[in-house]
Design an enzyme around this catalytic site. Sequence first.
Site, PDB file in Angstrom:
ATOM      1  N   LEU A 142      26.556 -33.110 -34.686  1.00 51.78           N
ATOM      2  CA  LEU A 142      27.548 -34.415 -35.207  1.00 51.78           C
ATOM      3  C   LEU A 142      27.384 -35.472 -34.193  1.00 51.78           C
ATOM      4  O   LEU A 142      27.732 -36.515 -34.715  1.00 51.78           O
ATOM      5  CB  LEU A 142      28.860 -33.840 -35.279  1.00 51.78           C
ATOM      6  N   PHE A 147      30.137 -35.673 -21.960  1.00 56.62           N
ATOM      7  CA  PHE A 147      30.739 -34.460 -21.474  1.00 56.62           C
ATOM      8  C   PHE A 147      30.304 -33.215 -22.383  1.00 56.62           C
ATOM      9  O   PHE A 147      31.133 -32.463 -22.411  1.00 56.62           O
ATOM     10  CB  PHE A 147      31.937 -34.666 -21.058  1.00 56.62           C
ATOM     11  N   ASP A 259      40.667 -43.699 -22.794  1.00 57.13           N
ATOM     12  CA  ASP A 259      39.020 -43.913 -23.433  1.00 57.13           C
ATOM     13  C   ASP A 259      39.420 -44.111 -24.676  1.00 57.13           C
ATOM     14  O   ASP A 259      38.681 -43.647 -25.504  1.00 57.13           O
ATOM     15  CB  ASP A 259      38.180 -42.828 -23.065  1.00 57.13           C
TER      16      ASP A 259
END
Length: 405
Positions: A142, A147, A259
Amino acid sequence: MDNAIRRIDAAIQSSSDSILGKGEYRVPGFDSTVNSAIRSRTSSNSKIFSVNGFGWTVENAIKSTTAPNFQTHDSVHSFGWAVENAMRSGVGPNPPPFHGFTSAVDKAICSKVGAEAEVEGETEELPNREGYAVSWQKGYMLGKGSFGTVYEAFTDDGNFFAVKEVSLLDHRSQGKQSIFQLRQEISLLSQFRHDNIVQYLGTDKDNDKLYIFLEIVTKGSLAVLYKKYHLMDSQVSAYTRQILSGLKYLHDRNVVHRDIKCANILVDATGSVKLADFGLAKVTKLNDVKSIGGSLNWMAPEVVNLRSGGYGLAADIWSLGCTVLEMLTRQPPYYHLEEMQVIFQIGGGEPPPVPGSLSINARDFILKCLQADPNKRPTVAQLLDHPFVNFCTTVNYGDQFQVPH
């Protein structure tokens, strides 16, 4: 990790003072490789004494260009490039000695990052929600981030979910940091229950990989969506209100996401929005976060300028303003600038351009979020009362979407 930042910052600042002629050649408390590299480069090229502002540039480069806490090996190379570029621009011609300087700094930082990431990554036990996906199959990819890689997955009883995985066999600094970030994401998400936060389902581990199971959000990120469609104020308003709802849940628990951007916000087929990617999130009290985290173009000034004494929840508000701007303009903030220019712009408290063509309410919402002083930014609760996110319409969503030509 903060110790590493302080050591590196002190060493580079010390060397830059010497470069500027303010002291002896001294690089205390840092890796001998960097020590030797800096000394050999500065002594072999007298023109370097004319690099005005080098110390300030390096300080910002190491705190901003290197990305969150030196999290990836690629980011370390970005730092090396930033330092080398700053030195070249100051001295004029391209001095050959600088080529070795960059690689030496890269190597030294990577060695320190690896050691600290290994210690941090071993401090937490993984929470687990027993009984979920005892047997499952991995499907197509996907997406891929800094990370980990996310795949669609399928349980034996026919349920679909998303699985994020990282390798346990990558012993480089990037691999160790990825494991640490995934553990941190599991630790936080396992405590959250909110309609606008991606739901944690469980974990798994084998000899090679660590996995986190998450609800699957079918339409991908808002970054994917705005590339397919021109989003109208009504859609952006609805999405922003949901983002604010998720952020309020986090901020009420003193969690700063760090973020927020369109790529980290997912949307399903019903228009429900989910905050995702919590690998950088931190619990904060009294603006005590002192490590860099996030994606540069969405970072608040106080994050870039760590000497401001730390930051807190208001950093998410700046990022939210950038995210709303991103949805409406279909471009990341500061998209027209090079990386070092972005650092200087944000560090100087200069917000990204907000087009005059946007609606009055949209512009006002964005500009309120993009105030350089974090104390002047509205809270999530205050923004939930803003006219822009209380946009009322009876028009069908399908009639409003415009396919770009």
